[in-house]
Design a protein around this motif. Structure first.
Motif, PDB file in Angstrom:
ATOM      1  N   GLY A  45     -37.712  48.331 -43.700  1.00  0.00           N
ATOM      2  CA  GLY A  45     -38.107  48.460 -42.098  1.00  0.00           C
ATOM      3  C   GLY A  45     -39.590  49.129 -41.841  1.00  0.00           C
ATOM      4  O   GLY A  45     -40.027  50.416 -42.024  1.00  0.00           O
TER       5      GLY A  45
ATOM      6  N   THR B 230     -42.274  49.762 -37.682  1.00  0.00           N
ATOM      7  CA  THR B 230     -42.746  48.818 -36.248  1.00  0.00           C
ATOM      8  C   THR B 230     -43.944  48.772 -36.311  1.00  0.00           C
ATOM      9  O   THR B 230     -44.814  49.997 -36.716  1.00  0.00           O
TER      10      THR B 230
ATOM     11  N   SER C  47     -40.108  45.376 -34.029  1.00  0.00           N
ATOM     12  CA  SER C  47     -39.286  45.984 -35.062  1.00  0.00           C
ATOM     13  C   SER C  47     -39.697  44.480 -36.635  1.00  0.00           C
ATOM     14  O   SER C  47     -39.242  43.248 -36.371  1.00  0.00           O
TER      15      SER C  47
ATOM     16  N   ILE D  47     -30.181  43.342 -30.966  1.00  0.00           N
ATOM     17  CA  ILE D  47     -31.836  43.683 -31.954  1.00  0.00           C
ATOM     18  C   ILE D  47     -32.390  42.214 -32.152  1.00  0.00           C
ATOM     19  O   ILE D  47     -31.716  41.206 -32.533  1.00  0.00           O
TER      20      ILE D  47
ATOM     21  N   GLU E 282     -35.828  40.650 -33.789  1.00  0.00           N
ATOM     22  CA  GLU E 282     -37.010  41.788 -35.341  1.00  0.00           C
ATOM     23  C   GLU E 282     -36.979  40.274 -36.191  1.00  0.00           C
ATOM     24  O   GLU E 282     -37.206  39.450 -35.809  1.00  0.00           O
TER      25      GLU E 282
END
Length: 139
Positions: free
Chosen positions: A28, A30, A50, A92, A94
């Motif tokens: 992961g 950003t 993200s 969240i 992403e």
């Protein structure tokens, strides 16, 4: 239905590579993506998105990307939620990346050093034209 996301931006920190209990690689990071317009102070704002990458692309991303790297990501938007230890619902959003493109040559932006040029390379950029006859051209 269409769920397609394409982003180009810079990593805010180095990717974090992990493995699931079944041995599947996941990383992961950003991505800071500049907005097209400027704010009232004349500055360009950015969104911090993200990104999650799976399998071989996850291992490659962790190996070759670092903080500040310019990367292109194509994937899909995903939302999920859970309840934290305080009983609050956390949401969240992403991008699940299907393709990651490394948009800078290796060794740029203060990373690893450039590989030395091969002195025998006939295409090395020495500022002189390359002499190739028409007979050497394949077309």
């Amino acid at each position: 239905m269409i769920n397609n996301v394409v982003l180009v931006g810079r990593l805010t920190k180095a990717p974090e590579l992990r493995y699931t209990p079944n041995g599947v690689a996941v990383t992961g990071f950003t991505l800071a993506v500049n907005r097209r317009f400027t704010n009232q102070q004349g500055e360009r704002d950015a969104d911090f998105v993200s990104v999650v990458v799976w399998r071989k692309a996850a291992e490659s991303s962790a190996k070759y990307l670092k903080k500040g790297s310019l990367a292109g990501v194509e994937g899909r938007l995903q939302t999920r939620n859970y309840e934290n230890s305080e009983g609050r619902r956390i949401y969240i959003t992403e991008v699940i990346a299907e393709h990651v493109q490394f948009l800078e040559p290796k060794g740029t932006r203060g990373g690893s050093q450039k590989a030395p040029q091969n002195a025998d390379d006939p295409f090395a950029n020495d500022g002189k034209p390359i002499n190739i006859s028409d007979d050497d051209m394949p077309f």
